[in-house]
Design a protein around this motif. Sequence first.
Motif, mmCIF file in Angstrom:
data_model
loop_
_atom_site.group_PDB
_atom_site.id
_atom_site.type_symbol
_atom_site.label_atom_id
_atom_site.label_comp_id
_atom_site.label_asym_id
_atom_site.label_seq_id
_atom_site.Cartn_x
_atom_site.Cartn_y
_atom_site.Cartn_z
ATOM 1 N N ARG A 113 -10.586 -13.794 1.254
ATOM 2 C CA ARG A 113 -11.047 -12.530 1.839
ATOM 3 C C ARG A 113 -10.155 -11.346 1.480
ATOM 4 N N TRP A 114 -9.241 -11.522 0.547
ATOM 5 C CA TRP A 114 -8.456 -10.391 0.090
ATOM 6 C C TRP A 114 -9.326 -9.500 -0.781
ATOM 7 N N ILE A 115 -9.038 -8.207 -0.766
ATOM 8 C CA ILE A 115 -9.700 -7.265 -1.664
ATOM 9 C C ILE A 115 -8.620 -6.445 -2.358
ATOM 10 N N PRO A 116 -8.910 -5.907 -3.543
ATOM 11 C CA PRO A 116 -7.883 -5.143 -4.272
ATOM 12 C C PRO A 116 -7.382 -3.950 -3.464
ATOM 13 N N ASP A 117 -6.099 -3.659 -3.619
ATOM 14 C CA ASP A 117 -5.493 -2.565 -2.866
ATOM 15 C C ASP A 117 -6.155 -1.219 -3.128
ATOM 16 N N PHE A 118 -6.687 -1.010 -4.338
ATOM 17 C CA PHE A 118 -7.241 0.317 -4.621
ATOM 18 C C PHE A 118 -8.501 0.598 -3.808
ATOM 19 N N LEU A 119 -9.091 -0.434 -3.190
ATOM 20 C CA LEU A 119 -10.240 -0.210 -2.317
ATOM 21 C C LEU A 119 -9.839 0.296 -0.937
ATOM 22 N N THR A 120 -8.556 0.240 -0.629
ATOM 23 C CA THR A 120 -8.085 0.652 0.703
ATOM 24 C C THR A 120 -6.973 1.694 0.581
ATOM 25 N N PRO A 121 -7.270 2.854 -0.001
ATOM 26 C CA PRO A 121 -6.221 3.879 -0.104
ATOM 27 C C PRO A 121 -5.747 4.306 1.274
ATOM 28 N N ARG A 122 -4.467 4.586 1.379
ATOM 29 C CA ARG A 122 -3.868 4.978 2.657
ATOM 30 C C ARG A 122 -4.497 6.276 3.146
ATOM 31 N N PRO A 123 -5.023 6.311 4.379
ATOM 32 C CA PRO A 123 -5.608 7.550 4.894
ATOM 33 C C PRO A 123 -4.581 8.670 4.953
ATOM 34 N N THR A 124 -5.023 9.868 4.689
ATOM 35 C CA THR A 124 -4.134 11.033 4.737
ATOM 36 C C THR A 124 -4.436 11.930 5.928
ATOM 37 N N THR A 125 -5.478 11.594 6.688
ATOM 38 C CA THR A 125 -5.855 12.371 7.860
ATOM 39 C C THR A 125 -6.453 11.425 8.891
#
Length: 359
Positions: free
Chosen positions: A67-79
């Motif tokens: 169930r892992w997904i690539p990190d680029f699908l979960t960019p850190r929110p900025t707001t």
Amino acid sequence: MITIELGLDDLAATSFAYSATMEAGMSLRMWTHASAYAEHIPLFSRMRPAFERLDTVLLTSLVGATRWIPDFLTPRPTTPWPDFRRELAVLRATPPEQVWPELERTFLPIEGAVPERLTGAREDPERLLADIADTLEAYWETCLLPEWWPRAKSLLEADLVHRARVLAERGAAALFAELSNRLSWDGRRLVIRWDNEPVPGAPSYDVDAAGQGLLLIPTCFSHGALSVITPAGPPWIAYQARGVATLAERVEPPPAGPALERLLGLPRARLLLMLDQPVSTTELARLLAVTPGAVSQHLKVLSDAGLTARARHGRSVLYVRSPLGNSLAGMSPGMSPGVSQTAASAGQSGEATAEDDAA
């Protein structure tokens, strides 16, 4: 195991946000591991016809066996107030040289190979990234946005208000202890431990926040604390939002006692009992199967009587019982058997699994 070193300035800078793009990426788990998130099945079953008109092979290929997904699908929110299109633009701007290594780190430890549908990233990462972004956008617009996202958004906003209150009233130790049984805090180090270590291929690293602060992100698609597979940028931790079970279907409001019903009338008495956790007018209307306007009228009366308090999150206003409201309801704060408390408990009753380890 992930260890995050937090100084006093990092604790002071601890903040909360939720992410539309992260929820979209994490929700792809529903199409590959639906049994792990049973509370979502009714809504996602209704989405299936729309989902099957998309590039389902591409979307489901993004979820690994663990169930892992690539990190680029979960960019850190900025707001703390997410906008899907702005967040998607961040995803589209992922450096091309980052795509293939992240795919390898996601899939190689368990599967031994990157899924065939994604192997084009080795030669042309920009094209695959564009395809993923375009398909994710279509998935958001046709599947998630119409019915699921309005409910999830209300739930996530309520979670942020609750966690911020816990941090302000009881401190960091109480907050971290409540977020997940995977987390441990010794006053300096925040540690995420997987449920059954060692987990093959599970992320293991130490990171020093070094004055960057810590971002805490509620999600509807996790059974415990998680973070990125490979550390990059300021640290963040995602955790299971409270009350996920309420997304599945309308929950019957709690019954009002005769005395409270005579005093307030049945609609307002039942509404007051539902306000043991912060909730929006829209969500109350959904739970009661009435119009938001009707809920607003009753909330105004309760507010004018000093029985409710309001908390603002961005453009949303969340309502909760005031101390006077708690006294009138004959309940201690946070101990109501009402809808949101019951649903929150149901949403967190499942045990985390060793597979649900990283984004």
